[in-house]
Design an enzyme around this catalytic site. Structure first.
Site, short mmCIF file in Angstrom:
data_model
loop_
_atom_site.label_atom_id
_atom_site.label_comp_id
_atom_site.label_asym_id
_atom_site.label_seq_id
_atom_site.Cartn_x
_atom_site.Cartn_y
_atom_site.Cartn_z
N ARG A 12 1.13 -1.48 0.06
CA ARG A 12 -0.01 -0.39 -0.02
C ARG A 12 1.00 1.14 0.01
O ARG A 12 0.24 1.59 0.78
CB ARG A 12 -1.05 0.24 1.12
CG ARG A 12 -2.13 -1.53 1.22
CD ARG A 12 -3.18 -0.53 0.49
NE ARG A 12 -4.28 -2.03 -0.14
CZ ARG A 12 -4.39 -1.90 -1.26
NH1 ARG A 12 -3.44 -2.07 -2.38
NH2 ARG A 12 -5.41 -3.04 -1.57
N ALA A 34 -1.11 -8.77 -15.91
CA ALA A 34 -1.45 -9.25 -14.38
C ALA A 34 -0.76 -10.63 -14.00
O ALA A 34 -1.41 -11.70 -14.87
CB ALA A 34 -2.62 -8.98 -14.00
N THR A 35 0.05 -10.67 -12.93
CA THR A 35 1.22 -12.28 -13.57
C THR A 35 0.16 -13.24 -11.42
O THR A 35 0.67 -13.89 -11.20
CB THR A 35 2.63 -11.70 -12.98
OG1 THR A 35 2.45 -10.57 -10.87
CG2 THR A 35 2.91 -11.24 -13.69
N ALA A 36 -1.48 -11.94 -10.96
CA ALA A 36 -1.54 -12.85 -10.04
C ALA A 36 -2.42 -14.16 -10.33
O ALA A 36 -2.94 -14.06 -11.44
CB ALA A 36 -3.23 -11.42 -9.38
N HIS A 50 -7.90 -2.95 -8.87
CA HIS A 50 -7.26 -2.34 -10.28
C HIS A 50 -7.65 -2.36 -11.10
O HIS A 50 -7.07 -1.61 -12.00
CB HIS A 50 -5.94 -3.51 -9.72
CG HIS A 50 -5.18 -3.68 -7.92
ND1 HIS A 50 -3.05 -3.30 -9.29
CD2 HIS A 50 -4.81 -3.65 -6.92
CE1 HIS A 50 -3.22 -3.06 -7.97
NE2 HIS A 50 -3.62 -3.23 -7.25
N ARG A 54 -7.89 1.09 -13.90
CA ARG A 54 -7.56 1.48 -15.61
C ARG A 54 -8.18 1.43 -16.55
O ARG A 54 -9.50 0.53 -16.27
CB ARG A 54 -6.50 0.38 -15.97
CG ARG A 54 -5.50 0.26 -14.99
CD ARG A 54 -4.16 -1.10 -15.70
NE ARG A 54 -5.29 -2.37 -15.58
CZ ARG A 54 -5.68 -3.27 -14.58
NH1 ARG A 54 -4.87 -2.65 -13.50
NH2 ARG A 54 -6.16 -4.11 -14.43
N ASP A 80 2.67 -6.44 -13.16
CA ASP A 80 2.23 -6.08 -11.58
C ASP A 80 2.13 -7.28 -10.86
O ASP A 80 0.61 -7.61 -11.10
CB ASP A 80 0.64 -5.30 -11.52
CG ASP A 80 0.28 -4.54 -10.14
OD1 ASP A 80 1.77 -4.61 -9.05
OD2 ASP A 80 0.28 -3.49 -10.00
#
Length: 175
Positions: A12, A34-36, A50, A54, A80
Site C-alpha cells: 500500500r 497481471a501475474t496474480a 485494480h 484502468r 504487476d
C-alpha cells in the site's frame, strides 16, 4: 529503445498507481500484465479494484508465468507484480514437496523468463514488494520465499535502468 524500470516499496505504498501513471505518461495505449493467481475472495476483490482503476485504453493480459510468450515490441508495459510472479514459480516448484521448500529451481526459471521477456525492444515497468523489510518469519516456507523474492528483486534491479522506491505514496529515485 529498451528500458527497464523497477518500482519497489511496501504494501500500500502506491507502487501500482505510480507505475500506471508513469506508463500513461509514456504512451496512451499501455499494456498491463497481471501475474496474480486468484487465491481467495478478498484477493479477487483487490484485483477488481485494480482493473476498475484502468481505462479502456489499457491492453490487459493475465499471465501467471510466461510473459515472454507475448510480443510487445516498441510498447510500454506494466508488470504487476514480481512478488506474485515469483509466488507462481515458487508454488509450482514446491507443489509436491513435503520437505523444506526449494528455491533454486524456481529462481533460475523466473530469471530465465525475465531475461527472455526483456530481450524485446520495449519499455518495461516492473512493480515489486520489499517483503523482506519487516521481521523474520518463524515459518520456513515464508522465509525461503522471502529469500527468493529478495534475490529476484536484486536481479531485476541490477538490470534496470531506473529503480524507484515508493514511500507513503512518494516516489524516491534510487537508481
Amino acid at each position: 529503445m529498451k528500458k527497464i524500470i523497477l518500482i519497489t516499496g511496501g504494501q500500500r505504498s502506491g507502487k501500482s498507481m505510480y507505475a500506471e501513471r508513469l506508463a500513461l505518461s509514456l504512451t496512451d495505449q499501455p499494456i498491463y500484465f497481471a501475474t496474480a493467481r486468484i487465491w481467495d475472495e478478498e484477493f479477487k476483490e483487490r484485483v477488481k479494484r485494480h482493473q476498475a482503476r484502468r481505462g479502456d485504453n489499457w491492453t490487459n493480459i493475465e499471465e501467471e508465468k510466461y510473459l515472454s510468450h507475448h510480443t510487445i515490441y516498441n510498447k510500454v508495459c506494466v508488470v504487476d507484480c514480481i512478488t506474485l510472479w515469483c509466488t507462481n514459480f515458487f508454488f509450482d516448484a514446491n507443489q509436491n514437496n513435503t520437505k523444506e521448500p526449494v528455491i533454486d529451481e524456481a529462481l533460475d526459471a523466473i530469471k530465465k523468463e525475465f531475461d527472455q521477456f526483456t530481450a524485446q525492444d520495449a519499455t518495461f515497468i516492473f512493480v515489486t514488494n520489499e517483503i523482506g523489510s519487516g521481521g523474520v518469519s518463524d515459518n520456513v516456507v515464508q522465509r525461503r520465499f522471502t529469500d527468493m523474492e529478495g534475490w529476484m528483486n536484486q536481479y531485476v534491479a541490477s538490470k534496470a535502468d531506473e529503480v524507484v522506491l515508493m514511500v507513503s505514496g512518494i516516489p524516491v529515485k534510487i537508481k
